[in-house]
Design a protein around this motif. Structure first.
Motif, PDB file in Angstrom:
ATOM      1  N   PRO A   1       0.814  -1.220   0.000  1.00 56.61           N
ATOM      2  CA  PRO A   1       0.000   0.000   0.000  1.00 56.61           C
ATOM      3  C   PRO A   1       0.844   1.264   0.000  1.00 56.61           C
ATOM      4  O   PRO A   1       1.933   1.304   0.569  1.00 56.61           O
ATOM      5  CB  PRO A   1      -0.827  -0.121   1.281  1.00 56.61           C
ATOM      6  N   THR A   2       0.326   2.296  -0.654  1.00 52.59           N
ATOM      7  CA  THR A   2       0.923   3.623  -0.589  1.00 52.59           C
ATOM      8  C   THR A   2       0.499   4.288   0.716  1.00 52.59           C
ATOM      9  O   THR A   2      -0.692   4.369   1.019  1.00 52.59           O
ATOM     10  CB  THR A   2       0.474   4.483  -1.783  1.00 52.59           C
ATOM     11  N   LEU A   3       1.459   4.761   1.483  1.00 53.81           N
ATOM     12  CA  LEU A   3       1.180   5.423   2.754  1.00 53.81           C
ATOM     13  C   LEU A   3       1.249   6.927   2.557  1.00 53.81           C
ATOM     14  O   LEU A   3       2.256   7.431   2.065  1.00 53.81           O
ATOM     15  CB  LEU A   3       2.185   4.986   3.817  1.00 53.81           C
ATOM     16  N   GLU A   4       0.197   7.627   2.944  1.00 48.91           N
ATOM     17  CA  GLU A   4       0.141   9.074   2.803  1.00 48.91           C
ATOM     18  C   GLU A   4       0.009   9.691   4.192  1.00 48.91           C
ATOM     19  O   GLU A   4      -0.956   9.418   4.915  1.00 48.91           O
ATOM     20  CB  GLU A   4      -1.036   9.482   1.926  1.00 48.91           C
ATOM     21  N   VAL A   5       0.970  10.531   4.554  1.00 47.95           N
ATOM     22  CA  VAL A   5       0.997  11.168   5.866  1.00 47.95           C
ATOM     23  C   VAL A   5       1.380  12.636   5.680  1.00 47.95           C
ATOM     24  O   VAL A   5       1.624  13.087   4.554  1.00 47.95           O
ATOM     25  CB  VAL A   5       2.001  10.465   6.806  1.00 47.95           C
ATOM     26  N   ARG A   6       1.431  13.367   6.809  1.00 54.14           N
ATOM     27  CA  ARG A   6       1.848  14.765   6.773  1.00 54.14           C
ATOM     28  C   ARG A   6       3.074  14.974   7.657  1.00 54.14           C
ATOM     29  O   ARG A   6       3.301  14.253   8.627  1.00 54.14           O
ATOM     30  CB  ARG A   6       0.724  15.690   7.249  1.00 54.14           C
ATOM     31  N   ASN A   7       3.836  15.988   7.304  1.00 46.46           N
ATOM     32  CA  ASN A   7       4.935  16.422   8.151  1.00 46.46           C
ATOM     33  C   ASN A   7       4.389  16.715   9.548  1.00 46.46           C
ATOM     34  O   ASN A   7       3.410  17.433   9.706  1.00 46.46           O
ATOM     35  CB  ASN A   7       5.575  17.669   7.545  1.00 46.46           C
ATOM     36  N   GLY A   8       5.007  16.119  10.560  1.00 47.06           N
ATOM     37  CA  GLY A   8       4.556  16.301  11.930  1.00 47.06           C
ATOM     38  C   GLY A   8       3.739  15.144  12.464  1.00 47.06           C
ATOM     39  O   GLY A   8       3.533  15.040  13.682  1.00 47.06           O
ATOM     40  N   ASP A   9       3.248  14.245  11.594  1.00 44.01           N
ATOM     41  CA  ASP A   9       2.442  13.115  12.057  1.00 44.01           C
ATOM     42  C   ASP A   9       3.302  12.113  12.842  1.00 44.01           C
ATOM     43  O   ASP A   9       4.476  11.902  12.533  1.00 44.01           O
ATOM     44  CB  ASP A   9       1.811  12.380  10.870  1.00 44.01           C
ATOM     45  N   SER A  10       2.675  11.481  13.826  1.00 45.27           N
ATOM     46  CA  SER A  10       3.289  10.369  14.533  1.00 45.27           C
ATOM     47  C   SER A  10       2.595   9.085  14.111  1.00 45.27           C
ATOM     48  O   SER A  10       1.365   9.051  13.984  1.00 45.27           O
ATOM     49  CB  SER A  10       3.175  10.553  16.054  1.00 45.27           C
TER      50      SER A  10
ATOM     51  N   ALA B   1      12.392  -7.506  -2.795  1.00 46.53           N
ATOM     52  CA  ALA B   1      12.011  -7.700  -4.200  1.00 46.53           C
ATOM     53  C   ALA B   1      10.502  -7.563  -4.372  1.00 46.53           C
ATOM     54  O   ALA B   1      10.026  -7.111  -5.418  1.00 46.53           O
ATOM     55  CB  ALA B   1      12.478  -9.067  -4.696  1.00 46.53           C
ATOM     56  N   THR B   2       9.737  -7.959  -3.351  1.00 47.76           N
ATOM     57  CA  THR B   2       8.269  -7.843  -3.436  1.00 47.76           C
ATOM     58  C   THR B   2       7.670  -7.071  -2.275  1.00 47.76           C
ATOM     59  O   THR B   2       6.475  -6.765  -2.310  1.00 47.76           O
ATOM     60  CB  THR B   2       7.620  -9.244  -3.472  1.00 47.76           C
ATOM     61  N   VAL B   3       8.457  -6.776  -1.242  1.00 44.90           N
ATOM     62  CA  VAL B   3       7.920  -6.096  -0.058  1.00 44.90           C
ATOM     63  C   VAL B   3       8.372  -4.638  -0.086  1.00 44.90           C
ATOM     64  O   VAL B   3       9.430  -4.282   0.436  1.00 44.90           O
ATOM     65  CB  VAL B   3       8.374  -6.804   1.233  1.00 44.90           C
ATOM     66  N   TYR B   4       7.561  -3.800  -0.714  1.00 42.14           N
ATOM     67  CA  TYR B   4       7.882  -2.368  -0.798  1.00 42.14           C
ATOM     68  C   TYR B   4       6.634  -1.586  -1.183  1.00 42.14           C
ATOM     69  O   TYR B   4       5.647  -2.144  -1.663  1.00 42.14           O
ATOM     70  CB  TYR B   4       9.007  -2.104  -1.800  1.00 42.14           C
ATOM     71  N   GLY B   5       6.700  -0.280  -0.966  1.00 49.90           N
ATOM     72  CA  GLY B   5       5.602   0.600  -1.343  1.00 49.90           C
ATOM     73  C   GLY B   5       6.016   2.053  -1.190  1.00 49.90           C
ATOM     74  O   GLY B   5       7.068   2.373  -0.626  1.00 49.90           O
ATOM     75  N   ALA B   6       5.184   2.957  -1.681  1.00 53.37           N
ATOM     76  CA  ALA B   6       5.475   4.391  -1.642  1.00 53.37           C
ATOM     77  C   ALA B   6       5.102   4.976  -0.284  1.00 53.37           C
ATOM     78  O   ALA B   6       4.155   4.533   0.375  1.00 53.37           O
ATOM     79  CB  ALA B   6       4.713   5.120  -2.742  1.00 53.37           C
ATOM     80  N   LEU B   7       5.845   5.988   0.143  1.00 46.56           N
ATOM     81  CA  LEU B   7       5.562   6.760   1.347  1.00 46.56           C
ATOM     82  C   LEU B   7       5.558   8.230   0.954  1.00 46.56           C
ATOM     83  O   LEU B   7       6.602   8.792   0.601  1.00 46.56           O
ATOM     84  CB  LEU B   7       6.614   6.490   2.425  1.00 46.56           C
ATOM     85  N   ILE B   8       4.384   8.843   0.982  1.00 54.67           N
ATOM     86  CA  ILE B   8       4.226  10.235   0.558  1.00 54.67           C
ATOM     87  C   ILE B   8       3.989  11.094   1.789  1.00 54.67           C
ATOM     88  O   ILE B   8       3.067  10.839   2.570  1.00 54.67           O
ATOM     89  CB  ILE B   8       3.064  10.379  -0.436  1.00 54.67           C
ATOM     90  N   ILE B   9       4.829  12.119   1.969  1.00 47.68           N
ATOM     91  CA  ILE B   9       4.706  13.029   3.102  1.00 47.68           C
ATOM     92  C   ILE B   9       4.280  14.400   2.578  1.00 47.68           C
ATOM     93  O   ILE B   9       5.046  15.081   1.887  1.00 47.68           O
ATOM     94  CB  ILE B   9       6.037  13.153   3.866  1.00 47.68           C
TER      95      ILE B   9
END
Length: 567
Positions: A53-62, A133-141
């Protein structure tokens, strides 16, 4: 990404968004049948998805992310949020036996960390052998609410995850290479968002398609999640405006092609200003070494919503336009792209240097007493190795380095990593075979808190010159200079860019050349520095920095969590 996967990903994103400041979620690491290239393999996935899954968070999030290992017989170190600084919190960093011991089957570990003064595109991946190789995803801040971007932000983002696919279990590929000492078999395909694309067998119907409206501008968040290969990436007939690399904004510039190494991210703006139609986005290898590589090309399709179709006989969609990609060995294009990167404003580069380190990076060969052994199938009956300053890194097994450092446990590592090569030589010339064999060991280098550090990473011609994408955990750094040939400490520093050098967390060494980086050692803990080509990492192209505590609690490593995995 299949529709069911996309739904699960969006549900996960919604969960994170709902908790805004303190987000919690569970990630289940589990095997699942995945079909590519006509064959089905039992692959390790996250929440049943590949990519994850793509994880979408904000600067400052815990965040509190609980990783549950449901993969039988797989020891897992998972949650490497590639590029997150993890201030004073190496326990949430993730590389196996560096900051933690693996999560055993049936067990779990909760990674707790806060996003502090970072925004942009990063990614997450497993940090155990070849599981990524198969365990990865995007992290958008995203920026804090109300904080602007330094450019006009499009209304739509498109994550582009570039990967590699083996038509067999990647762990079997790795085990074979570890046994023989030879190079691992190259991948059978590259992928975009998990799919190989039109040019591979049994793949056309699953090719990823991105609809776009005429005149629309979108941001492509390009991530190289591949294990072993730098890649060229382009979109047919469309210009790409680079605005960010490795979660750091850049002075915008326009190009028709980007070069992106394993571990790196690059954000580009694309405007749909061409004749309505269908256009391939494509990626293929940039191969800087004299070594075998996967010479295939992965594709996805940028599809204008008003693209015309054929009329009359043979009705259907018109074939996509293919981009012009550089040659596989086009170092000039790769170098020209990298040299155009600049920080978006004046950069806070350390101007004075407290620790001036010179690291040779490259390959090597371990001599065998019995060259005819099945375990000595490298060149001329040897085993492949790699090293920094002739030290070939060996992972400990009884405890992680960070745990041993915190607990004062002896016998896990030593702190005598050399700041310069033990022997000086013509690094990019004809190197004596007596210098080809590195020394194996588990060595770290200590840094004082808040020391201003400069590292010159010098490629060598041992075995072959090569672009080595070097990644430093726990830090962003400034790339102040680079060049070909041997670094000259008397003349080359005069050409350093100390005004607006690019900020990165992964940088390639020019093949047969050098690159200089600077950073402030303001994050205490044990931090891994390694080549992000996983074959090279397994051969020992790595070391560890131990950054000492400063004064007081706010300059010291946090206490380890109670659920930290045991060895």
């Amino acid at each position: 990404m299949e529709s069911s996967q996309r739904f699960s990903s969006l549900a996960f994103i919604a969960l994170l968004a709902y908790f805004a400041f303190l987000a919690s979620a569970e990630l289940h690491i589990q095997p699942k049948p995945v079909k590519r290239l006509c064959r089905t393999h039992e692959s390790i996935t996250v929440n049943g998805q590949f990519p994850g899954p793509t994880l979408e968070v904000r600067n400052g999030d815990s965040l509190a992310i609980t990783v549950i290992n449901k993969a039988h017989s797989v020891l897992l170190c998972f949650w490497d949020r590639h590029g997150i600084r993890q201030l004073r919190n190496p326990w949430a960093d993730g590389p196996e036996y560096i900051t933690q011991c693996p999560i055993r089957p049936g067990q779990s570990y909760t990674y707790r960390f806060t996003i502090e003064d970072q925004e942009g595109t990063l990614w997450w991946h497993a940090h155990s052998r070849w599981l990524r190789a198969t365990v990865y995803g995007a992290l958008i801040i995203y920026p804090r609410l109300g904080s602007p971007y330094p450019f006009h932000m499009p209304k739509r983002d498109i994550p582009i995850l570039l990967g590699e696919w083996w038509d067999r279990n990647p762990m079997d590929v790795l085990r074979q290479a570890q046994f023989t000492g030879a190079a691992a078999n190259v991948s059978d395909a590259y992928t975009i968002n998990g799919q190989p694309g039109d040019l591979y067998r049994c793949s056309r119907s699953e090719t990823v398609r991105f609809p776009i409206f005429p005149g629309e501008t979108v941001q492509l968040r390009v991530i190289n999640a591949g294990l072993n290969q730098e890649l060229f990436f382009s979109v047919a007939n469309h210009q790409l405006t680079v605005v960010e690399t490795d979660s750091a904004y850049t002075k915008p510039f326009t190009t028709s092609v980007i070069m992106i190494g394993p571990g790196q991210t690059t954000n580009v703006l694309l405007t749909a200003n061409q004749r309505p139609g269908r256009y391939y986005m494509a990626a293929r290898a940039y191969n800087s070494a004299n070594a075998p590589f996967d010479n295939t090309t992965t594709t996805a399709i940028l599809e204008y919503v008003n693209a015309p179709t054929r009329r009359g006989r043979g009705r259907g969609q018109i074939a996509p336009v293919f981009p012009v990609l550089p040659g596989f060995n086009d170092t000039a294009t790769a170098t020209a792209f990298t040299n155009r990167l600049r920080y978006w404003k004046r950069a806070p580069v350390p101007l004075q240097v407290d620790e001036n380190l010179f690291f040779t990076v490259g390959l090597g060969l371990i001599n065998c007493s019995n060259p005819n052994s099945p375990r000595c199938q490298g060149p001329n009956g040897t085993r492949f190795a790699a090293s920094i300053n002739n030290q070939s890194f060996v992972l400990p097994r009884r405890n992680s380095i960070m745990q041993a450092y915190y607990q004062g446990m002896p016998g896990i590592f030593t702190t005598d990593f050399p700041p310069v090569p033990p022997v000086q030589f013509d690094y990019t010339g004809n190197v004596s075979r007596g210098l080809w064999q590195p020394v194996k060991g588990t060595k770290a280098y200590k840094l004082k808190y808040k020391a201003n550090v400069q590292i010159v990473l010098q490629d060598t011609s041992i075995v072959t010159p090569e672009n080595h994408p070097m990644h430093l955990h726990g830090y962003q750094f400034y790339v102040v200079g680079s060049g070909f040939g041997n670094f000259n400490p008397r003349t080359d520093p005069a050409r350093f860019n100390l005004f607006d050098p690019p900020e990165r967390n992964t940088i390639g060494t020019p093949p047969g050349g050098w690159v200089a980086i600077r950073f402030v050692a303001d994050n205490p803990g044990a931090w891994f520095m390694h080549c992000h080509i996983d074959s090279h990492l397994g051969w020992g192209l790595a070391m560890v920095f131990l950054v000492e505590n400063g004064r007081g609690q706010l300059q010291s490593v946090q206490a380890p969590p109670l659920d930290l995995p045991r060895c």
